[in-house]
Design a protein around this motif. Structure first.
Motif, PDB file in Angstrom:
ATOM      1  N   GLY A  76       0.816  -1.204   0.000  1.00 12.33           N
ATOM      2  CA  GLY A  76       0.000   0.000   0.000  1.00 12.33           C
ATOM      3  C   GLY A  76       0.849   1.253   0.000  1.00 12.33           C
ATOM      4  O   GLY A  76       2.091   1.189   0.016  1.00 12.33           O
ATOM      5  N   GLN A  77       0.180   2.386  -0.049  1.00  7.29           N
ATOM      6  CA  GLN A  77       0.855   3.681  -0.052  1.00  7.29           C
ATOM      7  C   GLN A  77       0.008   4.679   0.728  1.00  7.29           C
ATOM      8  O   GLN A  77      -1.219   4.649   0.654  1.00  7.29           O
ATOM      9  CB  GLN A  77       1.044   4.181  -1.483  1.00  7.29           C
ATOM     10  N   PHE A  78       0.677   5.527   1.480  1.00  7.23           N
ATOM     11  CA  PHE A  78      -0.052   6.601   2.149  1.00  7.23           C
ATOM     12  C   PHE A  78       0.723   7.899   1.980  1.00  7.23           C
ATOM     13  O   PHE A  78       1.952   7.913   1.898  1.00  7.23           O
ATOM     14  CB  PHE A  78      -0.294   6.295   3.638  1.00  7.23           C
ATOM     15  N   THR A  79      -0.029   8.973   1.895  1.00  4.34           N
ATOM     16  CA  THR A  79       0.564  10.295   1.743  1.00  4.34           C
ATOM     17  C   THR A  79      -0.268  11.314   2.500  1.00  4.34           C
ATOM     18  O   THR A  79      -1.491  11.192   2.583  1.00  4.34           O
ATOM     19  CB  THR A  79       0.671  10.691   0.251  1.00  4.34           C
ATOM     20  N   PHE A  80       0.395  12.289   3.075  1.00  5.18           N
ATOM     21  CA  PHE A  80      -0.299  13.343   3.801  1.00  5.18           C
ATOM     22  C   PHE A  80       0.627  14.550   3.932  1.00  5.18           C
ATOM     23  O   PHE A  80       1.851  14.431   3.776  1.00  5.18           O
ATOM     24  CB  PHE A  80      -0.746  12.867   5.197  1.00  5.18           C
ATOM     25  N   THR A  81       0.026  15.687   4.202  1.00  7.50           N
ATOM     26  CA  THR A  81       0.780  16.912   4.473  1.00  7.50           C
ATOM     27  C   THR A  81       0.640  17.235   5.954  1.00  7.50           C
ATOM     28  O   THR A  81      -0.477  17.272   6.469  1.00  7.50           O
ATOM     29  CB  THR A  81       0.262  18.084   3.625  1.00  7.50           C
ATOM     30  N   THR A  82       1.734  17.441   6.616  1.00 10.02           N
ATOM     31  CA  THR A  82       1.707  17.644   8.064  1.00 10.02           C
ATOM     32  C   THR A  82       1.085  18.993   8.416  1.00 10.02           C
ATOM     33  O   THR A  82       1.309  19.992   7.734  1.00 10.02           O
ATOM     34  CB  THR A  82       3.123  17.573   8.647  1.00 10.02           C
ATOM     35  N   HIS A  83       0.289  18.986   9.486  1.00 13.40           N
ATOM     36  CA  HIS A  83      -0.316  20.212  10.008  1.00 13.40           C
ATOM     37  C   HIS A  83       0.117  20.479  11.447  1.00 13.40           C
ATOM     38  O   HIS A  83      -0.324  21.464  12.041  1.00 13.40           O
ATOM     39  CB  HIS A  83      -1.842  20.120   9.934  1.00 13.40           C
TER      40      HIS A  83
END
Length: 213
Positions: free
Chosen positions: A88-95
């Motif tokens: 799988g793959q996950f991506t996010f932008t930190t807040h």
């Protein structure tokens, strides 16, 4: 020839600066109990990670196990969660600034069960899809390498600013702690002096009543 020379120089420079960006490719064993990987990341940073179960167990007659994955922010917010998958793959932008944690485990595993997982963890400029950016903005060659170089420099500058702010916070905490320790020491010394003076006064009164002095 001149353009090739410039491209080579930019490639070498970019490789040197790339070390400042986080590209972590690791292989580790996962069992029934969660195994977690953490990293301290500042705000507004892109994170991209690919994970996959390694199939080398099949060479020994063992079927590799699927894994479950959960990613949380420094404040415990759930950023990604999946169960019983082989990749799988996950991506996010930190807040939030702080430590981000990714945990992997084998769901419903029997005792002694284990499997090997590859994790490719990219942060910042390393997580950008430069091929897509080049197609959208119609840039290539030296111009593309310059964009990568600019992004690497910006990432390094942001990291330095983040480290400087963290240093200032730690220095402030240290100064406040030192001040509290100093005041506590003064108060402790004052209490000791008051108690000692009270004991001397009590002993003096006692000896005077007994007419020993």
């Amino acid at each position: 020839m001149a353009q090739r020379g410039w491209v080579m120089i930019l490639h070498l420079t970019l490789m040197c600066l790339w070390a400042a960006s986080c590209v972590r490719g690791i292989r580790f064993d996962v069992a029934a109990s969660p195994k977690c990987i953490s990293e301290e990341i500042q705000t507004n940073v892109l994170v991209l990670a690919d994970f996959s179960v390694v199939n080398h167990d099949q060479d020994h007659g063992h079927q590799p196990h699927n894994v479950s994955v959960k990613v949380t922010s420094p404040y415990g917010n759930l950023l990604y969660s999946t169960e019983d998958v082989s990749s799988g793959q996950f991506t996010f932008t930190t807040h939030e600034s702080g430590i981000y944690v990714a945990c992997l485990w084998i769901p419903n595993a029997s005792q002694g069960a284990a499997t090997t997982v590859d994790l490719d963890w990219k942060v910042g400029i390393a997580a950008k899809d430069w091929a897509t950016i080049a197609r959208k903005e119609k840039i290539e060659g030296v111009e593309l390498e310059l964009r990568k170089l600019e992004g690497a420099v910006e990432a390094i500058h942001e990291n330095l600013m983040y480290l400087r702010s963290r240093e200032a916070e730690m220095r402030e905490v240290s100064e406040v702690t030192n001040g509290r320790v100093a005041w506590f020491s003064i108060m402790s010394l004052t209490v000791c002096l008051v108690v000692s003076a009270g004991q001397l006064w009590h002993l003096k009164r006692y000896f005077e009543k007994k007419k020993l002095i």
